[in-house]
Each structure stands twice: as structure tokens, then as C-alpha cells.
Design a protein around this motif. Structure first.
Motif, short mmCIF file in Angstrom:
data_model
loop_
_atom_site.label_atom_id
_atom_site.label_comp_id
_atom_site.label_asym_id
_atom_site.label_seq_id
_atom_site.Cartn_x
_atom_site.Cartn_y
_atom_site.Cartn_z
N THR A 223 -7.82 -8.97 -6.15
CA THR A 223 -8.76 -9.32 -5.08
C THR A 223 -9.46 -8.11 -4.50
OG1 THR A 223 -8.97 -10.56 -3.01
CG2 THR A 223 -7.01 -9.20 -3.25
N HIS A 224 -10.61 -8.40 -3.91
CA HIS A 224 -11.30 -7.38 -3.11
C HIS A 224 -11.18 -7.71 -1.62
CE1 HIS A 224 -13.00 -5.34 -6.53
NE2 HIS A 224 -13.42 -6.49 -7.02
N GLU A 225 -10.44 -8.79 -1.33
CA GLU A 225 -10.30 -9.21 0.07
C GLU A 225 -9.17 -8.42 0.72
OE1 GLU A 225 -12.04 -11.36 1.94
OE2 GLU A 225 -13.43 -11.59 0.25
N MET A 226 -9.53 -7.31 1.35
CA MET A 226 -8.49 -6.46 1.93
C MET A 226 -7.79 -7.14 3.10
SD MET A 226 -8.33 -4.03 -0.06
CE MET A 226 -9.32 -4.07 -1.54
N GLY A 227 -8.52 -8.01 3.79
CA GLY A 227 -7.92 -8.75 4.90
C GLY A 227 -6.77 -9.61 4.40
N PHE A 228 -7.00 -10.26 3.26
CA PHE A 228 -5.97 -11.10 2.68
C PHE A 228 -4.79 -10.25 2.24
CE2 PHE A 228 -3.97 -12.85 -1.13
CZ PHE A 228 -3.53 -14.08 -0.65
N ALA A 229 -5.10 -9.12 1.59
CA ALA A 229 -4.03 -8.24 1.11
C ALA A 229 -3.17 -7.78 2.28
CB ALA A 229 -4.63 -7.04 0.38
N ARG A 230 -3.82 -7.42 3.37
CA ARG A 230 -3.08 -6.92 4.52
C ARG A 230 -2.19 -8.00 5.12
NH1 ARG A 230 -6.14 -3.24 8.86
NH2 ARG A 230 -7.40 -3.05 7.01
N GLU A 231 -2.73 -9.22 5.14
CA GLU A 231 -2.05 -10.29 5.85
C GLU A 231 -0.98 -10.98 5.00
OE1 GLU A 231 -3.46 -14.17 8.22
OE2 GLU A 231 -5.01 -12.65 7.88
N ALA A 233 0.02 -10.14 1.56
CA ALA A 233 0.73 -9.48 0.47
C ALA A 233 2.06 -8.90 0.94
CB ALA A 233 -0.12 -8.36 -0.13
N ASP A 234 3.08 -8.96 0.04
CA ASP A 234 4.31 -8.23 0.29
C ASP A 234 4.15 -6.80 -0.22
OD1 ASP A 234 5.91 -10.48 1.27
OD2 ASP A 234 5.62 -11.25 -0.76
N PRO A 250 1.64 -3.33 2.51
CA PRO A 250 0.28 -3.28 3.06
C PRO A 250 0.16 -2.27 4.21
CG PRO A 250 1.00 -5.56 2.82
CD PRO A 250 2.18 -4.69 2.49
N GLU A 251 1.19 -2.19 5.09
CA GLU A 251 1.10 -1.26 6.22
C GLU A 251 0.91 0.17 5.70
OE1 GLU A 251 4.72 -3.20 6.48
OE2 GLU A 251 2.96 -4.46 6.17
N HIS A 252 1.78 0.53 4.76
CA HIS A 252 1.69 1.86 4.19
C HIS A 252 0.33 2.09 3.57
CE1 HIS A 252 2.49 5.30 1.57
NE2 HIS A 252 2.00 4.58 0.59
N PHE A 253 -0.11 1.07 2.84
CA PHE A 253 -1.32 1.19 2.05
C PHE A 253 -2.56 1.39 2.91
CE2 PHE A 253 -3.51 0.62 -1.85
CZ PHE A 253 -2.53 0.80 -2.79
N PHE A 254 -2.65 0.57 3.95
CA PHE A 254 -3.90 0.59 4.71
C PHE A 254 -3.87 1.60 5.86
CE2 PHE A 254 -3.96 -3.59 2.67
CZ PHE A 254 -5.14 -3.45 1.97
N THR A 255 -2.68 2.16 6.15
CA THR A 255 -2.65 3.16 7.22
C THR A 255 -2.55 4.58 6.67
OG1 THR A 255 -0.27 2.76 7.41
CG2 THR A 255 -1.70 1.64 8.99
N SER A 256 -1.64 4.79 5.69
CA SER A 256 -1.47 6.16 5.23
C SER A 256 -1.28 6.24 3.73
CB SER A 256 -0.26 6.80 5.93
OG SER A 256 0.87 5.96 5.71
N PRO A 257 -2.30 5.88 2.95
CA PRO A 257 -2.15 5.97 1.50
C PRO A 257 -1.97 7.42 1.06
CG PRO A 257 -4.44 5.53 2.09
CD PRO A 257 -3.65 5.45 3.36
N ASP A 258 -1.10 7.63 0.08
CA ASP A 258 -0.81 8.98 -0.37
C ASP A 258 -1.87 9.51 -1.33
OD1 ASP A 258 1.62 8.68 0.96
OD2 ASP A 258 2.53 7.72 -0.81
N ASN A 259 -2.30 8.60 -2.20
CA ASN A 259 -3.16 9.05 -3.29
C ASN A 259 -4.59 9.27 -2.81
OD1 ASN A 259 -5.00 8.68 -5.68
ND2 ASN A 259 -3.00 8.67 -6.71
N GLU A 260 -5.17 10.34 -3.27
CA GLU A 260 -6.52 10.69 -2.84
C GLU A 260 -7.55 9.65 -3.30
OE1 GLU A 260 -9.67 14.29 -3.57
OE2 GLU A 260 -7.56 14.63 -4.10
#
Lengths: 270, 266
Positions: A223-231, A233-234, A250-260
Motif C-alpha cells: 500500500t501507499h496509504e501510510m495512514g492505514f499502515a500506521r493505524e 499494521a502490526d 508502525p511507531e518506530h517506522f513513522f517516528t524514527s526510521p533507521d535507514n536513510e
């Protein structure tokens, strides 16, 4: 139809308490000389919703199409529910399985397409009962009752006898979800289910998917729906150039992703 | 001196067709219908062969279409009727062929066989184009629901391909009605041979051939009306209209074709 827990054909053969529904190991896929998947490994636990994101051309759609063997793979292996998908092992090598066996495996894996792919010569109800009746040999009256319940669940009970051409995109996609669910699959694959929809109908489809996730369906969603992913997704998986480059909650991903690369992608899309 | 056109002969052939003529007309019609039906079946088989995963089948199907479309139909008719018997060393086509209560002359059977084989090659192209016109996502959706390829083809792809196949199929049948006249050359007593026989005994070519031309025209005109009606029904079901009385009759009376025609696709 593979209902009993067959022996896991995994490398180590270990059967853990929570055997993953999907186990992909080092999947390689080439289109001619172009390598689209360069060794993708991913486990999906029962009841888990995994969103696969990434730029176009990253291989995410190809990856989920490999999981129900709509695409052959050139390396690695994929198991669903402990059963090797699309191939059987012969003298330590993988040979493509018979069409009948592949078809039987696909019964356990529902798929929802970007462009719905409803059967235009059948009503909503006929679309839904077709596979249960023809493939699973479910009694017709029973299949109709199940289909009506599914239509009700996706909010389209009144569209029972409507042909797809008279439904909006969002309604068609909801019928397509009901059609896939009618086979009672153990896993649902979604290939960019909202990308072909008008903005105002995206919400109704995502609502159905969220509900499904809450009910504990195992889902893989490109998906490209980041809202859905955040809400919903596990776990979120980021793919780029045929590899998984980052995965996490999702929390990790959308707040502090590691990869550039992930940071760049998210900054563009959010 | 230019012979005058004797209108009474012409009118007589049209207004008072005799018994022999009626049989010839009937023969033309049933040969055309049977050859078309078998031709569609052969076309379907060879189209599926040419789209098969197996190379051997693809090659065989392709050869069939190449050879049949590349040779004259009259040669095929002669080959089947005269040639095949000698070639095979036994009678492929006996003088009379008994089929339960009916018996057909060998020439009629050979004619139907030859025209079916010929028609199959052209239908093969048409059916393949029809199948190709169906979105690839349809078969993918069918397969993703656990349908094997054959079932997906029969239930999902072919009913949608029918919409594309029917108009050119109508033209093929129009052709078929007229091509049956070539069977006169192997002695099948159909419309054209009937006209030829009258011409030979009276030496009135204009009158008899004009009259038979009229009858061919009648057949093709009647067919074009039927064809328009079928295409109209197809277009209506494409719009998702309610089933008409006739569609319901078809649904009730024709278990398989009902789906293929009546509800074919949008």
C-alpha cells in the motif's frame, strides 16, 4: 485441503508453537535479465497485518504475487501454513508443482487486486459464490447464504444482484474482498487495493480492511496509504530495489526510521 | 442475337419451388449449420492449443491454421472426397454413411468434414483474438480463487470472449452459406447444383442462376436479421439489463449455451 498441520518443510523442520502463516526465505525473482527480488525473507505470524511499502519498482507487488504463485520464483522458497508454495521437493531440488496442487494451495490464500478484477458477466453475488461452488463444491444454497452474509459485512447487502459495471470503484473493491473471503482463506494478500480508487471511496475500502485486521485475519498489504499502515499494521516492511531494507512497528517506522532510504521515502510521501 | 431474359422462368423458381429444390435448399442450410458448428468446435480446440503451455500443441495448432488458410477450400474439398480415400488406402468417406435413423451420402459427409476443417482455421483466429481481448486480470483473479486454468477459461474467460467472437462469427456463417455451393463439384445436390442441372437441360443460364442467387440472398438476409437480434441481446446483457423473455427462455432451454450467449460479458 491441507487442513491438518502437515509437517513443516522448513529448512530446520522446527515446528514452533506459533508457526508462521507465511515464511519466505531468500526469494529471488527475475524478469529476463532484470532481477526484481534479490533475496527477500519475511515471516508473517498468524493474525498479523504486515504492510509492505516502498517506491514503485521496488518489487513489493511482485513479492506478494509470488506468495500465491501468480509469479514463479527463481530462487529461495515460500511456505504458507507450512506448505511449500508452487513447488515440490524432488531429490533436494524444487520442481514446479502440478496445476491442481497449486490451485488447491491458492484456495487458502485470498487475493485482492489493484484493479478489482471482478467478473463483469456476473452479479456481485455470483462473483462471490463462483469459487466456493465450483472449486470447494459448497452446496449452492449454503454458498448464497454465506455470500449474503459477506456482502452485509462489507456494507453492500443491497447490491446483491448488481453487475460490477454499475458499482463504484470502492464498491467493486469491497465485493472483491468479499469474494476472496468466501473461500475462507488463512491469509489475505492485498496488492495496492486503493491505488485505482477515487479519493472519496478509498475510506470505505480501508474501513473494511481495518475491520478484517481487528478480527484477526492474517494480512499482507502492499500500500501507499501510510495512514492505514500506521493505524492497522502490526508491522511495516520497507522494500527498495528488490530487498527489504527495514522493518518494524508502525511507531518506530513513522517516528524514527533507521535507514536513510526509508527516511527519504517517507519524507516524500508523508 | 441476345437472348431475352425469360422472366416467367425466374419467377417460377422463386414462387413455385419444386420438391427437389426444397430438398436442395434444406441440404444447403443443414450443411452450412453443421459445418459452422463443427468449425467453431475445431476453432476453439486449435485456439486453445495455440495458447497452450506445451510447445508441441502450439506447433500443431499453428500448422493447422497455416496449412488450411494457405490452401483453396475447393482443393481441400477434393482432397477429402477424392484424395483421402486413395491416400489412406481405405474409404475415409464411404458412399453412404448411416447415422442411426438418417443416412447421408458420402459426398455430403466429405463436404461437411472439409468445410468444418476449413472453417475451424478461420474460427481459430477469431476465437484467439476474442480470448486475447479479455483482460489478463480476469484469469489471474480466477486462479487466485483456486480455479484451475481450464475452469477459469470455461467459466470466466470464454463467456467474456464470446462478446468479441459473435460478430465475426456471424460473418463467417454468412460466408459459409455461400461456400456450400462449392460442394456441387463433388456431386452434393444443393442449391447451386440444382440450378446447374436446370441450366444444363434448358440452356437458360441467366434465369436459373439469377433465381439461385436470389435464394442465397434470402438465406443471408434472414441470417443477418438473426445476427442483429443476437448482437442486440448481447449488447443488452452488457449493459446489465434485466433478462428479456427470450433470454429467460434460452436460460431455461439451453443449459450451457445459455450462459455463453445470453449473459456474455460486459
Amino acid at each position: 485441503m491441507g487442513a491438518g498441520a502437515g509437517p513443516a518443510l522448513g529448512k530446520g523442520g522446527e515446528v514452533s508453537a506459533a508457526q508462521p502463516i507465511v515464511r519466505a526465505e531468500e526469494v529471488v525473482k527475475r524478469f529476463g535479465r532484470l532481477e526484481v527480488l534479490s533475496g527477500v525473507s519475511l515471516d508473517v505470524a498468524p493474525g498479523e497485518t504486515v504492510c509492505v511499502i516502498g517506491p514503485s519498482g521496488s518489487g513489493k507487488t511482485t513479492f506478494i504475487r509470488c506468495i500465491n504463485h501468480l509469479e514463479k520464483i527463481d530462487g529461495g522458497r515460500i511456505e504458507v501454513n507450512g506448505h511449500l508454495i508452487g513447488y515440490r521437493e524432488q531429490n533436494g531440488k524444487l520442481v514446479e508443482d502440478s496445476e491442481g496442487n497449486i490451485a488447491r494451495q491458492r484456495c487458502e490464500i485470498g487475493m485482492v487486486f489493484q484493479r478489482f478484477n471482478l467478473f463483469p458477466h456476473m452479479t456481485a453475488l455470483e462473483n462471490i459464490i463462483e469459487a466456493p461452488v465450483r472449486v470447494r463444491n459448497v452446496d449452492k444454497a449454503r454458498a448464497v447464504a454465506d455470500a449474503e452474509a459477506l456482502l452485509d459485512r462489507v456494507g453492500l447487502a443491497d447490491k446483491r444482484d448488481t453487475y460490477p459495471g454499475k458499482l463504484s470503484g470502492g464498491q467493486q473493491q469491497r465485493v472483491a474482498i468479499a469474494r476472496a473471503l468466501a473461500m475462507k482463506p488463512a491469509l489475505m494478500l492485498f496488492d495496492e487495493p486503493t491505488s485505482a480508487l477515487d479519493p472519496e471511496t478509498i475510506g470505505e475500502v480501508l474501513e473494511v480492511m481495518k475491520e478484517l485486521a481487528r478480527e484477526g485475519m492474517t494480512m499482507m498489504v502492499v500500500t501507499h496509504e501510510m495512514g492505514f499502515a500506521r493505524e492497522a499494521a502490526d508491522r511495516v516492511v520497507m522494500m527498495d530495489a528488490g530487498r527489504i531494507i527495514e522493518e518494524g512497528t508502525p511507531e518506530h517506522f513513522f517516528t524514527s526510521p533507521d535507514n536513510e532510504r526509508t527516511q527519504q521515502f517517507l519524507s516524500k510521501i508523508l | 442475337m441476345i437472348a431475352a431474359f425469360e422472366w416467367h422462368i425466374f419467377w417460377d423458381r422463386i414462387v413455385h419451388p419444386d420438391h427437389v429444390f426444397a430438398q436442395a435448399l434444406w441440404r444447403t442450410v443443414y450443411i452450412a449449420v453443421l459445418a459452422q458448428v463443427f468449425g467453431v468446435a475445431l476453432g476453439l480446440v486449435s485456439a486453445l492449443m495455440r495458447m497452450s503451455r506445451f510447445r508441441v500443441l502450439r506447433i500443431l495448432g499453428g500448422m493447422y491454421v497455416l496449412v488450411v488458410r494457405g490452401t483453396p477450400v475447393i482443393v481441400q474439398i477434393f482432397f477429402i472426397y477424392f484424395g483421402a480415400n486413395l491416400f489412406l488406402g481405405f474409404d475415409l468417406v464411404p458412399r453412404t454413411v448411416g447415422l442411426g435413423p438418417v443416412s447421408l451420402s458420402g459426398a455430403v459427409v466429405a463436404g461437411i468434414v472439409a468445410l468444418s476443417i476449413n472453417e475451424g482455421a478461420y474460427m481459430s483466429e477469431i476465437i484467439r483474438a476474442g480470448i486475447d481481448s479479455v483482460d489478463k486480470g480476469q484469469m489471474e483473479a480466477a486462479r487466485s480463487l483456486g480455479m484451475p486454468h481450464g475452469l477459469g477459461m470455461r467459466r470466466i474467460v470464454l463467456p467474456q470472449a464470446a462478446r468479441v467472437i459473435v460478430p465475426p462469427l456471424g460473418n463467417e456463417f454468412n460466408n459459409m452459406l455461400k461456400t456450400t455451393s462449392l460442394l456441387a463439384f463433388i456431386g452434393v445436390y444443393e442449391l447451386f447444383l440444382d440450378a446447374d442441372v436446370h441450366y444444363s437441360s434448358t440452356f437458360k443460364p441467366s434465369e436459373y442462376f439469377a433465381a439461385v442467387a436470389f435464394w442465397y440472398l434470402m438465406l443471408t438476409v434472414i441470417w443477418s436479421v438473426i445476427q442483429a437480434w443476437i448482437e442486440g441481446r448481447l449488447a443488452a446483457s452488457e449493459r446489465g439489463d434485466q433478462l428479456s423473455f427470450w433470454e429467460r427462455v434460452r436460460e431455461a432451454w439451453a443449459p450451457v449455451p445459455g450462459r455463453l450467449w445470453g449473459r456474455a460479458a460486459r
